[in-house]
Write a protein that holds these residues in place. Sequence first.
Motif, PDB file in Angstrom:
ATOM      1  N   UNK A 228       0.800  -1.225   0.000  1.00 43.62           N
ATOM      2  CA  UNK A 228       0.000   0.000   0.000  1.00 43.62           C
ATOM      3  C   UNK A 228       0.834   1.278   0.000  1.00 43.62           C
ATOM      4  N   UNK A 229       1.928   1.377   0.783  1.00 40.50           N
ATOM      5  CA  UNK A 229       2.717   2.613   0.722  1.00 40.50           C
ATOM      6  C   UNK A 229       3.219   2.935  -0.681  1.00 40.50           C
ATOM      7  N   UNK A 230       3.756   1.955  -1.370  1.00 37.34           N
ATOM      8  CA  UNK A 230       4.261   2.195  -2.726  1.00 37.34           C
ATOM      9  C   UNK A 230       3.128   2.626  -3.654  1.00 37.34           C
ATOM     10  N   UNK A 231       1.974   1.989  -3.535  1.00 34.22           N
ATOM     11  CA  UNK A 231       0.846   2.291  -4.411  1.00 34.22           C
ATOM     12  C   UNK A 231       0.298   3.697  -4.176  1.00 34.22           C
ATOM     13  N   UNK A 232       0.075   4.045  -2.920  1.00 32.26           N
ATOM     14  CA  UNK A 232      -0.506   5.352  -2.622  1.00 32.26           C
ATOM     15  C   UNK A 232       0.494   6.475  -2.863  1.00 32.26           C
ATOM     16  N   UNK A 233       1.766   6.247  -2.554  1.00 30.06           N
ATOM     17  CA  UNK A 233       2.764   7.285  -2.811  1.00 30.06           C
ATOM     18  C   UNK A 233       2.920   7.535  -4.311  1.00 30.06           C
ATOM     19  N   UNK A 234       2.769   6.480  -5.121  1.00 30.30           N
ATOM     20  CA  UNK A 234       2.786   6.651  -6.582  1.00 30.30           C
ATOM     21  C   UNK A 234       1.573   7.459  -7.039  1.00 30.30           C
ATOM     22  N   UNK A 235       0.433   7.226  -6.397  1.00 33.49           N
ATOM     23  CA  UNK A 235      -0.781   7.974  -6.740  1.00 33.49           C
ATOM     24  C   UNK A 235      -0.628   9.453  -6.373  1.00 33.49           C
ATOM     25  N   UNK A 236      -0.045   9.726  -5.201  1.00 31.70           N
ATOM     26  CA  UNK A 236       0.222  11.113  -4.817  1.00 31.70           C
ATOM     27  C   UNK A 236       1.049  11.806  -5.889  1.00 31.70           C
ATOM     28  N   UNK A 237       2.110  11.127  -6.328  1.00 30.82           N
ATOM     29  CA  UNK A 237       3.018  11.722  -7.319  1.00 30.82           C
ATOM     30  C   UNK A 237       2.300  11.954  -8.646  1.00 30.82           C
ATOM     31  N   UNK A 238       1.514  10.973  -9.088  1.00 30.00           N
ATOM     32  CA  UNK A 238       0.857  11.071 -10.394  1.00 30.00           C
ATOM     33  C   UNK A 238      -0.172  12.194 -10.437  1.00 30.00           C
ATOM     34  N   UNK A 239      -0.779  12.496  -9.291  1.00 32.71           N
ATOM     35  CA  UNK A 239      -1.812  13.533  -9.219  1.00 32.71           C
ATOM     36  C   UNK A 239      -1.269  14.856  -8.678  1.00 32.71           C
ATOM     37  N   UNK A 240       0.062  14.908  -8.502  1.00 31.04           N
ATOM     38  CA  UNK A 240       0.733  16.114  -8.014  1.00 31.04           C
ATOM     39  C   UNK A 240       0.161  16.579  -6.675  1.00 31.04           C
ATOM     40  N   UNK A 241      -0.038  15.606  -5.783  1.00 31.64           N
ATOM     41  CA  UNK A 241      -0.479  15.894  -4.418  1.00 31.64           C
ATOM     42  C   UNK A 241       0.725  15.711  -3.503  1.00 31.64           C
TER      43      UNK A 241
END
Length: 475
Positions: A228-241
Amino acid sequence: MKICAAISETSVVEAVTSGINSAALGADLVEIRFDALSELPEDLSVFQKIPLPKIATLRTPAQGGNCQLTEEERQQFFTKCSASFEYLDLEYDSPLAKLDFDQCEKIVSYHDFSKTPTTAEIVEIINNLQKIANIAKAAFYIHSVSDLYELIKAAEVVTGRYILIGMGELGELTRICCDKLGSEITYAAPQKGKETAPGQIDVCSLKNIEKDYFLAGIIGNPVSHSRSPAMHNAAFKSLDIGGRYLRFKCEEEELSKIVEIVKILGIRGLNITIPHKQAVINYLDELDEKAKLAGAVNCLINDDKRLKGTNTDIAGFRESFRAIGAEVRGKKALIIGAGGAARACATFLAQAQAQIYIINRTPQKAEKLAAEFGGTVVNAITEDFDIIINCTPMGMEGYADDPSITDNIFHEQQIVMDAVPVPEITTFLEKAKRNRATTISGREMLIYQAIDAFEVWSGQKPDYSIMSEAYGEKR
């Protein structure tokens, strides 16, 4: 957030270059770990090339450094540093800590690399340091949520100028939330791979977090295997959050502490995994309809200190079946297990109008679940089922396989799913594959529930492909 790049290079040239680069990345000041240099420089003027305030540190072995000089030699060096550095970092147990150095401020440091003491002891340590320091600095190794709680509660009590740090993975939160803890400075690695303490984050990552300060995480036991950390941190990056997703190993008796930490530090949300999906309900202010239907919570939302529970596992099951075009209505579906994941699975199957069957090693739990969802309890797994879904942790890291599950229960017409996300192909699924059953990995459920949770917290929906690709990255 005042970010200090902690520089631990072996040569003066590399240290100065790292300091200049750290300034370009947005650091506010730098710490030069002189004890890491192969030899101490005679001329300190070269460090003026770094366009930031500087801390001179010459850490002793007892406090985690490499300096082998006598106290007299250390005093001579620090006296020289005081002419060109804005801060000196001195160990609490060194006689130098009680001396005055002209033209610069004195940070007096206390490090405990083995444990975190009680809140009262932390407060006492800070207060004692402040008697001889301009800035008191205390760092402790965080082993548990309880340790983290003690440090955060201490930060609510201490006053004046101080730096309070938790070391280790669980201590990352104290580095990110330095402002909320009242810490004057947070220390960062100049770049990934250049950390000077366990749990230190790099300057660039801290600057990205600083933008929006969006925090989330996962609690459970175990959680070391979690993707989950890798997945959500990738999502943060992709959405510029500017966000960070953290991992918290948590015992049931620590649930009250983790929810208070969520409120104090403004953590936006938590995923809840084994074994807390039902127990966490006792600490929440509100449940939505999905959580009420399932009788289990896998997703917590912090709405201005009001904690709400929902269940995105239901969507995880539903979307995993939908992705392969599987028909569920009217099918005979067996759930293995009766815990939180099984409750979400039963909710999905009931909504899809499947025939629900349940088997569990504790029959009373199976009977309770069956009664709630109109299911039937069975005593053995046979080939009679159209769908078999494992909702127990068997085969997961730290859990054994069940030898009673043999190949002959699987066949070509079945759909077999394992809710265990890691490993991606469990022994349970291997057996099903050998017998030509259509299989669904827990990886799919993990991704779909994560997409749903991320949207609940942020209002933005990450692409499946982003989380799918990041699933393979264990952080």
